[in-house]
Design a protein around this motif. Structure first.
Motif, mmCIF file in Angstrom:
data_model
loop_
_atom_site.group_PDB
_atom_site.id
_atom_site.type_symbol
_atom_site.label_atom_id
_atom_site.label_comp_id
_atom_site.label_asym_id
_atom_site.label_seq_id
_atom_site.Cartn_x
_atom_site.Cartn_y
_atom_site.Cartn_z
ATOM 1 N N TYR A 239 0.848 -1.196 0.000
ATOM 2 C CA TYR A 239 0.000 0.000 0.000
ATOM 3 C C TYR A 239 0.887 1.251 0.000
ATOM 4 O O TYR A 239 1.861 1.323 0.739
ATOM 5 C CB TYR A 239 -0.929 -0.009 1.209
ATOM 6 C CG TYR A 239 -1.883 -1.182 1.190
ATOM 7 C CD1 TYR A 239 -3.031 -1.158 0.397
ATOM 8 C CD2 TYR A 239 -1.617 -2.328 1.944
ATOM 9 C CE1 TYR A 239 -3.895 -2.251 0.356
ATOM 10 C CE2 TYR A 239 -2.475 -3.421 1.907
ATOM 11 C CZ TYR A 239 -3.608 -3.379 1.117
ATOM 12 O OH TYR A 239 -4.452 -4.458 1.073
ATOM 13 N N LYS B 166 -9.486 -0.741 1.638
ATOM 14 C CA LYS B 166 -9.241 -1.640 2.769
ATOM 15 C C LYS B 166 -9.261 -0.864 4.080
ATOM 16 O O LYS B 166 -9.168 0.368 4.103
ATOM 17 C CB LYS B 166 -7.882 -2.330 2.613
ATOM 18 C CG LYS B 166 -7.774 -3.239 1.384
ATOM 19 C CD LYS B 166 -8.475 -4.559 1.601
ATOM 20 C CE LYS B 166 -8.157 -5.547 0.477
ATOM 21 N NZ LYS B 166 -8.718 -6.885 0.729
ATOM 22 N N VAL C 14 -5.954 2.291 1.942
ATOM 23 C CA VAL C 14 -6.251 1.628 3.209
ATOM 24 C C VAL C 14 -6.321 2.676 4.312
ATOM 25 O O VAL C 14 -5.508 3.599 4.339
ATOM 26 C CB VAL C 14 -5.197 0.538 3.545
ATOM 27 C CG1 VAL C 14 -3.793 1.128 3.637
ATOM 28 C CG2 VAL C 14 -5.554 -0.208 4.829
#
Length: 393
Positions: free
Chosen positions: A183, A274, A252
């Motif tokens: 990420y 996420k 995320v």
């Protein structure tokens, strides 16, 4: 200090009034020493369904009580005020509780007032620090450095155990893992900007920065940072998260603070984003929105703390804990033995960051290879781009 003096005088007066009771007094003392343990837990401003600190504390106490055949009850104060929390302690004691578990830093005034008032009651104050007690006990003029004061001047240490957690360490682990898992655009959504939330968040930023440095990609990683101003999600905060996941391209979000995760989860489902959970392994809860939504959770060891302290009280080993104010964190290079960790079974490990890589990270942290600041007042300086937007509300 005045409260302590008054408590001593009250105790002396009670002793004098009972001096003529003779054998009856001795019998009552013997009965009291054999009094069966009865546990009560108080929520802070939330309730036992907040999917976070209150619920974890409640479930841990309830499970311990069931396993040990000890009566357990919980109390929710009627309002978010010191007076209401004090009244709940009074009610718990009136109902026969002799061990009281306090859930959160807001109970510092309760510790100050009620520990003197009920010297026979044992208090376990979770997330209550020396600084919290000094701030409330000293009031105006406190310089926010508890080391400059004798904290025991402000509460009765003879029947209280306080502990806090090094949330910055599990936050660091979560941020580090997120970057190592691929990420690059991270977000942090806190509840209210209180010390525990900030330690989680600032640790998260530091972890992302450390991982980016090791990978040589500090120019590719960025973190958006905001607090909601409350410990629950709503339409306004969800809309804010919609913008993060949608327009900004955040991949995320570490959602940290009671039910605030609901807004992050609702927005993430719409975009394929996420979420990272907090306090406990929240994968089962967050994944109700969509399977596989939870990357990991930054956890702290409420269950083990409650089990250890209540076990000690039951075994007449209260002296192991009473009078201490502990800051719990890493006890071992073995992740499972620490008070701060990631869930090894549910974290979404992959070929770029495995469970074994996480275990090595913990060993390195335990060995002091990373300096993780616990400062909850100053946003971390980083080589990655990290932007603090303050509070939504």
């Amino acid at each position: 200090m005045k409260r302590k003096i008054m408590a001593v005088l009250l105790a002396a007066a009670m002793t004098g009034s009972l001096a003529g009771c003779g054998s009856t007094q001795n019998k009552n003392a013997a009965d009291a020493s054999e009094e069966k343990m009865k546990v009560a837990m108080l929520t802070d401003s939330g309730d036992i369904t907040d999917q976070s600190f209150n619920q974890m504390t409640y479930e841990a106490c309830k499970a311990w009580g069931k396993e040990n055949d000890i009566e357990f009850n919980y109390y929710k104060p009627q309002s978010d005020s010191d007076e209401a929390r004090t009244a709940s302690v009074d009610q718990a004691v009136a109902d026969g509780a002799n061990v009281i578990v306090l859930s959160g830093y807001v109970f510092a005034p309760t510790v100050i007032d009620e520990s003197d008032l009920y010297p026979e009651v044992k208090f376990l104050a979770l997330d209550v620090s020396a600084g919290d007690i000094c701030e409330k006990g000293i009031g105006e003029g406190y310089d926010y450095n508890p080391d400059h004061y004798n904290v025991t001047d402000y509460y009765n240490e003879d029947n209280v155990y306080c502990c806090t957690y090094q949330e910055e360490l599990s936050g660091f682990m979560a941020g580090y893992a997120a970057v190592m898992l691929g990420y690059r655009h991270l977000g942090f959504l806190g509840g209210m900007s209180v010390p525990a939330v900030n330690r989680y968040g600032y640790g998260y930023v530091q972890g992302a920065d450390a991982a980016a440095k090791e990978l040589g990609i500090t120019d590719e990683v960025q973190v958006e940072y905001v607090c909601g101003g409350q410990f629950y999600g709503d339409a306004d905060i969800t809309a804010y998260m919609d913008t993060w996941y949608g327009s900004k391209g955040v991949e995320v979000v570490f959602a940290c603070g009671g039910g605030i995760y609901t807004s992050a989860a609702e927005a993430a489902v719409k975009t394929g984003g996420k979420v990272i959970g907090v306090d406990s392994d929240q994968s089962a809860t967050i994944d109700d929105y969509k399977e596989g939504l939870t990357v990991t959770s930054a956890m702290k060891g409420l269950q083990v703390t409650i089990d250890n302290v209540l076990d000690a009280i039951l075994d007449n080993e209260w002296d192991k804990y009473v009078g201490k104010i502990e800051n719990l964190g890493m006890e071992s290079p073995d992740p499972a033995e620490n008070y701060v960790q990631l869930p090894e079974e549910t974290t979404q490990w992959d070929g770029t960051f495995t469970k074994e890589d996480y275990q090595k990270l913990v060993q390195r942290m335990y060995n002091g290879e990373y300096e993780v600041s616990s400062d909850s007042t100053t946003f971390p300086e980083t080589e990655i781009t990290a932007t603090d937007y303050g509070s939504i509300k």
